[in-house]
Design an enzyme around this catalytic site. Structure first.
Site, PDB file in Angstrom:
ATOM      1  N   TYR A 149       0.783  -1.005  -0.017  1.00  0.00           N
ATOM      2  CA  TYR A 149       0.044  -0.269  -0.092  1.00  0.00           C
ATOM      3  C   TYR A 149       1.054   1.231  -0.092  1.00  0.00           C
ATOM      4  O   TYR A 149       0.586   2.195  -0.817  1.00  0.00           O
ATOM      5  CB  TYR A 149      -0.954  -0.136   1.265  1.00  0.00           C
ATOM      6  CG  TYR A 149      -1.879   1.161   1.318  1.00  0.00           C
ATOM      7  CD1 TYR A 149      -3.036   1.296   0.681  1.00  0.00           C
ATOM      8  CD2 TYR A 149      -1.560   2.165   2.489  1.00  0.00           C
ATOM      9  CE1 TYR A 149      -3.722   2.263   0.822  1.00  0.00           C
ATOM     10  CE2 TYR A 149      -2.644   3.054   2.372  1.00  0.00           C
ATOM     11  CZ  TYR A 149      -3.433   3.431   1.773  1.00  0.00           C
ATOM     12  OH  TYR A 149      -4.346   4.104   1.823  1.00  0.00           O
ATOM     13  N   ALA A 193      -8.460   1.206  13.560  1.00  0.00           N
ATOM     14  CA  ALA A 193      -8.381   1.041  15.046  1.00  0.00           C
ATOM     15  C   ALA A 193      -9.696   1.864  15.557  1.00  0.00           C
ATOM     16  O   ALA A 193     -10.300   1.280  16.752  1.00  0.00           O
ATOM     17  CB  ALA A 193      -7.083   1.196  15.533  1.00  0.00           C
TER      18      ALA A 193
END
Ligand code: GDC
Length: 336
Positions: A149, A193
């Protein structure tokens, strides 16, 4: 005549919020594009011209950029650590989107091109401790970004730079640092998260569970930026005269354990933590240094982490309580 703006990845989290902001301002004609079928777009607006198509294909980028003045590219295959660590090839294939959009932008004489890069471009050796100093834009080199990524994002940043130098297209590039907020993914494998931990605590409270799973030892640090601050930073950079690369992040660095404490406070519910050391953890510490963007552009974030998490927690709680639309925000893969 109104200028025409194309938002690529408009069915996703940041693209959807930007589309909403532009429609409220009513200054532009809006074209929205996303690979997802329209029923899965996080936000969709009848006032815009909406296209569901694969922007990895040149035929499609060529079509959708016709008569467009400005392009915003948020379209990429992405997610939190759980997704990007296990889907490196898929993440790297997003290079086709940026490549074909830039080629089409030149061909169709579009005036300005915005690319959404990521804090994942930063050199890994500068992030191997907790509570590190904020990353400055120059810390991306020498290059050692997040595998998969991060390499795609860094390569695409440079492609913007060279399209600017060689073909004269006006480019803007920002590096987002973990953007969170309502109307984003909170389950299914792509969630980051803040949303994942809100969801886990909401479900623990609802079901009277005493424990949640936490990836890693909880001591790793990050900074998280609330979506409204992200949209303002995006527009401020876009409207500026600078084609430098800028951080759009928060300087409020917390450990994952500290973020859990904030969410426990919001929920008014305490949990024990089951640390899962073998789960994807990413870098040990990461935060943004905003001195460059503050000096050059004048942007700074306004939400504290707690303020942003209250809004995010309440939104996820409502989604779970009402049971509506959950599949849109909890789908882990896109049908091809
Ligand atoms: O997924 P993420 O928010 O991405 O994870 C932050 C930290 O939180 C990681 O160390 C992860 O192990 C930990 N963590 C603990 N529990 C959980 O239940 C959980 N779910 C998740 N997802 N994480 C948990 C992100 C990229 C993005 C984007 C930003 C830019 O990396 O995934 O695509 O580019 O960075 O800053 P993070 O911050 O590592």
């Amino acid at each position: 005549m109104k200028k025409k703006i194309l938002i690529c990845g408009a069915g996703g989290f940041i693209g959807g919020h930007l589309a909403s902001r532009f429609l409220k301002e009513n200054k532009y004609d809006l074209v929205c594009a996303d690979v997802k079928p329209k029923e899965y777009w996080f936000q969709i607006f009848d006032e815009a011209e909406n296209h569901s198509l694969d922007l990895k294909e040149y035929e499609n980028t060529s079509k959708v950029t016709k008569n467009v003045d400005y392009i915003f590219n948020f379209a990429c295959n992405m997610g939190g650590m759980g997704f990007i660590e296990n889907n490196k090839a898929e993440c790297m294939l997003s290079v086709l989107v940026n490549t074909n959009l830039l080629r089409s932008a030149v061909k169709n004489s579009c005036k300005k091109y915005f690319f959404s890069s990521s804090a994942c471009v930063y050199n890994g050796s500068k992030q191997n401790q907790t509570f590190i100093s904020g990353l400055k834009e120059t810390d991306a080199y020498p290059a050692d970004p997040e595998d998969g990524y991060g390499w795609e994002k860094l390569f695409s940043e440079r492609m913007c730079r060279h399209f600017n130098e060689d073909f004269g297209i006006d480019t803007r590039v920002v590096r987002y640092h973990n953007i969170y907020g309502p109307l984003g993914t909170f389950d299914g494998g792509r969630e980051k998260a803040p949303a994942a931990l809100c969801r886990k605590i909401i479900l623990a409270k609802k079901n009277n569970f005493k424990e949640i799973d936490v990836w890693g030892d909880g001591e790793q640090t990050r900074s998280f930026l609330y979506i409204d601050d992200c949209i303002q930073g995006t527009l401020d950079v876009f409207n500026s005269n600078s084609n430098e690369v800028f951080n759009v992040g928060s300087e409020e660095q917390v450990s994952i354990n500290q973020m859990i404490e904030i969410i426990e406070d919001i929920a008014n519910y305490k949990v024990n933590k089951n640390y899962q050391i073998d789960k994807p953890k990413g870098v040990r510490g990461r935060s943004s240094d905003n001195s460059f963007i503050q000096k050059q552009i004048g942007w700074k974030h306004t939400h504290t982490l707690k303020e942003g998490l209250i809004k995010t927690y309440n939104w996820i709680n409502n989604q779970i309580e009402s049971g509506t639309n959950i599949s849109k925000f909890s789908k882990s893969t896109i049908e091809k």
